[in-house]
Design a protein around this motif. Structure first.
Motif, PDB file in Angstrom:
ATOM      1  N   TYR A 549       0.834  -1.212   0.000  1.00 33.14           N
ATOM      2  CA  TYR A 549       0.000   0.000   0.000  1.00 33.14           C
ATOM      3  C   TYR A 549       0.868   1.262   0.000  1.00 33.14           C
ATOM      4  N   GLN A 550       1.989   1.186   0.739  1.00 32.50           N
ATOM      5  CA  GLN A 550       2.864   2.351   0.841  1.00 32.50           C
ATOM      6  C   GLN A 550       3.739   2.536  -0.404  1.00 32.50           C
ATOM      7  N   GLN A 551       4.062   1.436  -1.082  1.00 33.14           N
ATOM      8  CA  GLN A 551       5.037   1.512  -2.178  1.00 33.14           C
ATOM      9  C   GLN A 551       4.433   1.471  -3.576  1.00 33.14           C
ATOM     10  N   VAL A 552       3.164   1.056  -3.654  1.00 28.68           N
ATOM     11  CA  VAL A 552       2.554   0.884  -4.980  1.00 28.68           C
ATOM     12  C   VAL A 552       1.272   1.708  -5.050  1.00 28.68           C
ATOM     13  N   SER A 553       1.106   2.462  -6.113  1.00 35.08           N
ATOM     14  CA  SER A 553      -0.129   3.241  -6.273  1.00 35.08           C
ATOM     15  C   SER A 553      -1.267   2.286  -6.663  1.00 35.08           C
ATOM     16  N   ILE A 554      -2.418   2.415  -5.996  1.00 37.42           N
ATOM     17  CA  ILE A 554      -3.548   1.514  -6.314  1.00 37.42           C
ATOM     18  C   ILE A 554      -4.557   2.295  -7.161  1.00 37.42           C
ATOM     19  N   LEU A 555      -5.374   3.130  -6.530  1.00 31.60           N
ATOM     20  CA  LEU A 555      -6.401   3.873  -7.286  1.00 31.60           C
ATOM     21  C   LEU A 555      -5.779   4.989  -8.128  1.00 31.60           C
ATOM     22  N   GLY A 556      -4.550   5.395  -7.792  1.00 31.83           N
ATOM     23  CA  GLY A 556      -3.888   6.459  -8.555  1.00 31.83           C
ATOM     24  C   GLY A 556      -3.114   5.922  -9.756  1.00 31.83           C
ATOM     25  N   GLU A 557      -3.087   4.611  -9.945  1.00 32.24           N
ATOM     26  CA  GLU A 557      -2.346   4.002 -11.066  1.00 32.24           C
ATOM     27  C   GLU A 557      -2.999   4.395 -12.402  1.00 32.24           C
ATOM     28  N   GLU A 558      -2.176   4.857 -13.371  1.00 27.43           N
ATOM     29  CA  GLU A 558      -2.737   5.316 -14.657  1.00 27.43           C
ATOM     30  C   GLU A 558      -3.072   4.168 -15.593  1.00 27.43           C
ATOM     31  N   ASN A 559      -2.284   3.075 -15.535  1.00 19.87           N
ATOM     32  CA  ASN A 559      -2.570   1.927 -16.405  1.00 19.87           C
ATOM     33  C   ASN A 559      -3.826   1.214 -15.880  1.00 19.87           C
ATOM     34  N   HIS A 560      -4.874   1.166 -16.694  1.00 17.49           N
ATOM     35  CA  HIS A 560      -6.171   0.651 -16.231  1.00 17.49           C
ATOM     36  C   HIS A 560      -6.078  -0.806 -15.756  1.00 17.49           C
ATOM     37  N   ASP A 561      -5.400  -1.653 -16.537  1.00 15.23           N
ATOM     38  CA  ASP A 561      -5.298  -3.076 -16.161  1.00 15.23           C
ATOM     39  C   ASP A 561      -4.596  -3.248 -14.822  1.00 15.23           C
ATOM     40  N   LYS A 562      -3.525  -2.479 -14.643  1.00 18.36           N
ATOM     41  CA  LYS A 562      -2.779  -2.570 -13.369  1.00 18.36           C
ATOM     42  C   LYS A 562      -3.652  -2.110 -12.205  1.00 18.36           C
ATOM     43  N   LYS A 563      -4.407  -1.027 -12.451  1.00 19.58           N
ATOM     44  CA  LYS A 563      -5.277  -0.496 -11.397  1.00 19.58           C
ATOM     45  C   LYS A 563      -6.333  -1.547 -11.005  1.00 19.58           C
ATOM     46  N   VAL A 564      -6.969  -2.145 -12.010  1.00 14.59           N
ATOM     47  CA  VAL A 564      -7.992  -3.175 -11.743  1.00 14.59           C
ATOM     48  C   VAL A 564      -7.365  -4.334 -10.977  1.00 14.59           C
ATOM     49  N   PHE A 565      -6.193  -4.775 -11.420  1.00 16.11           N
ATOM     50  CA  PHE A 565      -5.523  -5.915 -10.792  1.00 16.11           C
ATOM     51  C   PHE A 565      -5.207  -5.617  -9.324  1.00 16.11           C
ATOM     52  N   ARG A 566      -4.733  -4.403  -9.064  1.00 15.12           N
ATOM     53  CA  ARG A 566      -4.352  -4.043  -7.687  1.00 15.12           C
ATOM     54  C   ARG A 566      -5.573  -3.950  -6.763  1.00 15.12           C
ATOM     55  N   VAL A 567      -6.683  -3.493  -7.305  1.00 17.05           N
ATOM     56  CA  VAL A 567      -7.921  -3.457  -6.507  1.00 17.05           C
ATOM     57  C   VAL A 567      -8.378  -4.892  -6.224  1.00 17.05           C
ATOM     58  N   GLN A 568      -8.299  -5.744  -7.255  1.00 15.36           N
ATOM     59  CA  GLN A 568      -8.669  -7.157  -7.059  1.00 15.36           C
ATOM     60  C   GLN A 568      -7.780  -7.813  -6.003  1.00 15.36           C
ATOM     61  N   LEU A 569      -6.504  -7.494  -6.079  1.00 12.23           N
ATOM     62  CA  LEU A 569      -5.543  -8.065  -5.126  1.00 12.23           C
ATOM     63  C   LEU A 569      -5.867  -7.590  -3.700  1.00 12.23           C
ATOM     64  N   SER A 570      -6.183  -6.306  -3.574  1.00 12.22           N
ATOM     65  CA  SER A 570      -6.567  -5.761  -2.260  1.00 12.22           C
ATOM     66  C   SER A 570      -7.813  -6.464  -1.736  1.00 12.22           C
ATOM     67  N   LYS A 571      -8.776  -6.664  -2.625  1.00 15.53           N
ATOM     68  CA  LYS A 571     -10.035  -7.338  -2.235  1.00 15.53           C
ATOM     69  C   LYS A 571      -9.753  -8.752  -1.725  1.00 15.53           C
ATOM     70  N   SER A 572      -8.870  -9.447  -2.433  1.00 20.28           N
ATOM     71  CA  SER A 572      -8.524 -10.821  -2.053  1.00 20.28           C
ATOM     72  C   SER A 572      -7.819 -10.860  -0.696  1.00 20.28           C
ATOM     73  N   VAL A 573      -6.959  -9.866  -0.446  1.00 18.20           N
ATOM     74  CA  VAL A 573      -6.295  -9.776   0.864  1.00 18.20           C
ATOM     75  C   VAL A 573      -7.347  -9.556   1.952  1.00 18.20           C
ATOM     76  N   GLY A 574      -8.277  -8.637   1.689  1.00 18.47           N
ATOM     77  CA  GLY A 574      -9.340  -8.356   2.647  1.00 18.47           C
ATOM     78  C   GLY A 574     -10.161  -9.603   2.958  1.00 18.47           C
ATOM     79  N   ASN A 575     -10.482 -10.335   1.910  1.00 16.45           N
ATOM     80  CA  ASN A 575     -11.269 -11.560   2.079  1.00 16.45           C
ATOM     81  C   ASN A 575     -10.514 -12.598   2.913  1.00 16.45           C
TER      82      ASN A 575
END
Length: 592
Positions: A549-575
């Motif tokens: 979270y501190q080293q990688v931009s999640i919602l601020g990421e400009e590449n759409h695929d990377k942004k989607v992937f990082r949100v999915q990854l966050s969701k999976s961690v939460g789950n």
């Protein structure tokens, strides 16, 4: 198929093709931080069989893997260690297969598989539940949930110690000093009311002992001759003889206690599928004694008492029936175990959550049941745990210096409130929402602090320390979960699509590797009956996420695929956090 399994198969093939030798085991370990790699094969165990230099052997196997295994992108060898770098494609593909699986790591019980019965709590009905009971309940409940998640059918049970001299002490004190008090007239929970009279009895008894000593009696004589103890012993005899007014009082006061316990269990978030009562089970086991005598497992002494000689097994000679024909605890436990299998025929094993002062008792119990020929006796486990102490020292229930379970839970909620308000994280919360949140944080802190310690260890419980919002604590993990939910609420785009062909950031890879471990951690925790393995895994996952979270931009990421992937990854961690905490009996807040 796990990465370990895939690599083992390929390394076995490599060794066969390169050296013409079959190997059974391949030893792996985590790659040390200072070297590049995702997993390390230990080469040393092969050196003798392959008759070569470990570095050369490592290089040959490494080259084979890069050439023949899609998952392996490169390698390096350090001494006798082959550090293997796994391709990003492997991790992305794995993640895509589990990202929508909300119960990843949990195994459904197989049809017809034997069940496990987990016993915990097992209180006396002469006093409220205290801090020691909290550790017992949390351990038993959590182990039951972990066993369930590992693929076992589980029954939760307890045996309530509702008979004996200690129960009579509370009854007698109520008769003498109670003036007809009830939970309704006093506004006290029933278990608290009865516990007060247990303390009252002890005060009266000590007073009588002092008076008798002053009259010239020795301490031992005074303890035996004090009027209170003689009356309590007579009351026990009357109870055993079925004297109606004694039975009536016993039923009334026990019901007060059961109602009080039920409230505490509800607040603590634990439950049971069945209850056993010592008043019903204390005669069980007598017929087993007869059976054991006929089989030659037990032996009768000249005075009529019945024993089992376990000296050949490194234990001692144990009594199972007194000369007057009355049962001992051991007999009762034998009978209760057999009764449980009669009541639940699919039970193939049992877990007893009982403090470590009973270690010897359970060694003897399990051995006797084995000698009696019960096949399920091989699957009995004593979940032995150490005492809990507070910074202020040990507790004694007779003297009323015990830390009451209800008081502690209330104190934890208050502590959570104080710390949350100091941190000022509660803007926009209604009073009702705040109350729910404080309880969630307070209980989460209590449970996590208790369960992160290996059960066998004695522990010091520090309420203030447990509610810290930083470090290895429940609130720190709950806060990270709430942070992830905030990210998901802000993600205003479709996150259900599968992304592939990504080059992963090192932090993304580390997170996926951590999630990948969850099924194995559940199985290990079940095998070792240790919630601490789940707790500490969750802390490691959360530390990894916070670093990401501190080293990688999640919602601020400009590449759409990377942004989607990082949100999915966050969701999976939460789950995964939510599921892991569910196994510990801890709730997670959506906002915090």
């Amino acid at each position: 198929m796990t990465l370990h399994h895939t690599l083992t198969t390929h390394i076995q093939k490599a060794v066969l093709e390169l050296f013409n030798i079959s190997i059974e085991k391949v030893e792996f370990q985590a790659t040390r931080k200072e070297f590049e790699g995702d997993i390390t094969m230990v080469v040393f165990p092969l050196v003798k069989a392959l008759k070569g230099n470990p570095v050369e052997i490592g290089n040959q196997i490494g080259n084979y893997l890069v050439a023949n295994v899609n998952e392996v992108s490169k390698f390096n060898v350090v001494g006798g260690f082959l550090n293997i770098v796994i391709s990003d494609a492997f991790y992305v593909e794995f993640f895509n297969t589990i990202k929508n699986n909300e119960t990843f790591g949990f195994v459904t019980p197989k049809e017809g598989e034997k069940a496990v019965m987990v016993e915990y709590s097992s209180p006396n009905t002469n006093k409220p539940l205290h801090l020691g009971h909290i550790r017992n309940n949390l351990l038993g409940y959590s182990v039951a949930e972990i066993l369930k998640a590992s693929g076992k059918k589980v029954y939760k049970t307890q045996i309530i110690n509702d008979r004996g001299i200690h129960i009579c002490k509370s009854m007698l004190a109520w008769q003498k000093f109670g003036n007809g008090q009830t939970p309704e007239t006093t506004g006290l929970k029933g278990d608290k009311l009865v516990g007060n009279f247990y303390v009252e009895f002890d005060k009266q008894y000590k007073k009588e002992i002092s008076e008798l000593i002053a009259q010239g009696k020795t301490e031992d004589e005074a303890k035996k001759l004090a009027p209170s103890i003689l009356e309590a012993q007579q009351m026990l005899l009357d109870w055993e003889a079925g004297k109606p007014e004694v039975i009536e009082l016993w039923k009334t006061m026990n019901q007060w206690v059961y109602d009080g316990f039920a409230q505490t269990y509800k607040n603590l978030g634990v439950n049971f599928d069945s209850y056993y009562y010592e008043s019903n089970t204390y005669l069980l086991g007598k017929e087993v004694v007869q059976f054991g005598l006929e089989k030659g497992i037990f032996e009768k002494d000249p005075d009529g008492s019945v024993w089992i000689d376990l000296t050949a097994d490194g234990l001692d000679r144990k009594i199972v029936l007194r000369s007057d024909g009355t049962a001992v605890y051991m007999t009762q436990d034998i009978g209760t175990a057999i009764q449980r299998v009669k009541d639940f025929p699919d039970v193939g094993g049992m877990v007893y959550t009982v403090g470590n002062e009973q270690d010897y008792h359970f060694k003897v119990l399990f051995l006797i049941l084995k000698k009696l020929g019960f096949d399920w006796a091989d699957s009995l486990y004593h979940l032995s745990y150490g005492m809990v102490e507070l910074p202020s020292g040990k507790m004694k229930s007779r003297e009323g210096t015990v830390v009451d379970a209800d008081d502690l839970m209330a104190e934890m909620t208050t502590t959570a409130q104080t710390i949350s308000e100091e941190l000022g994280k509660l803007d926009g919360y209604s009073e009702e929402e705040k109350a729910v949140l404080f309880k969630t944080i307070g209980l989460g802190a209590l449970k996590y602090y208790m369960l992160k310690v290996d059960p066998k260890k004695q522990m010091m419980f520090n309420p203030e320390e447990s509610v810290d919002f930083a470090g290895n604590t429940g609130p720190f993990i709950q806060y990270t979960y709430a942070r992830i939910q905030s990210i998901l609420r802000k993600a205003d785009f479709d996150t259900s699509i599968s992304i592939s062909g990504l080059e992963l950031h090192e932090k993304e890879k580390e997170l996926i590797k951590q999630i990948q471990l969850f099924p194995e951690v559940i199985q290990n925790a079940a095998e070792n009956h240790s919630p601490a393995l789940i707790a500490n895994y969750t802390y490691d996952l959360v530390k990894e996420f916070n670093s990401f979270y501190q080293q990688v931009s999640i919602l601020g990421e400009e590449n759409h695929d990377k942004k989607v992937f990082r949100v999915q990854l966050s969701k999976s961690v939460g789950n995964t956090i939510k599921n892991a905490f569910q196994l510990l009996g801890i709730e997670v807040p959506e906002r915090m």
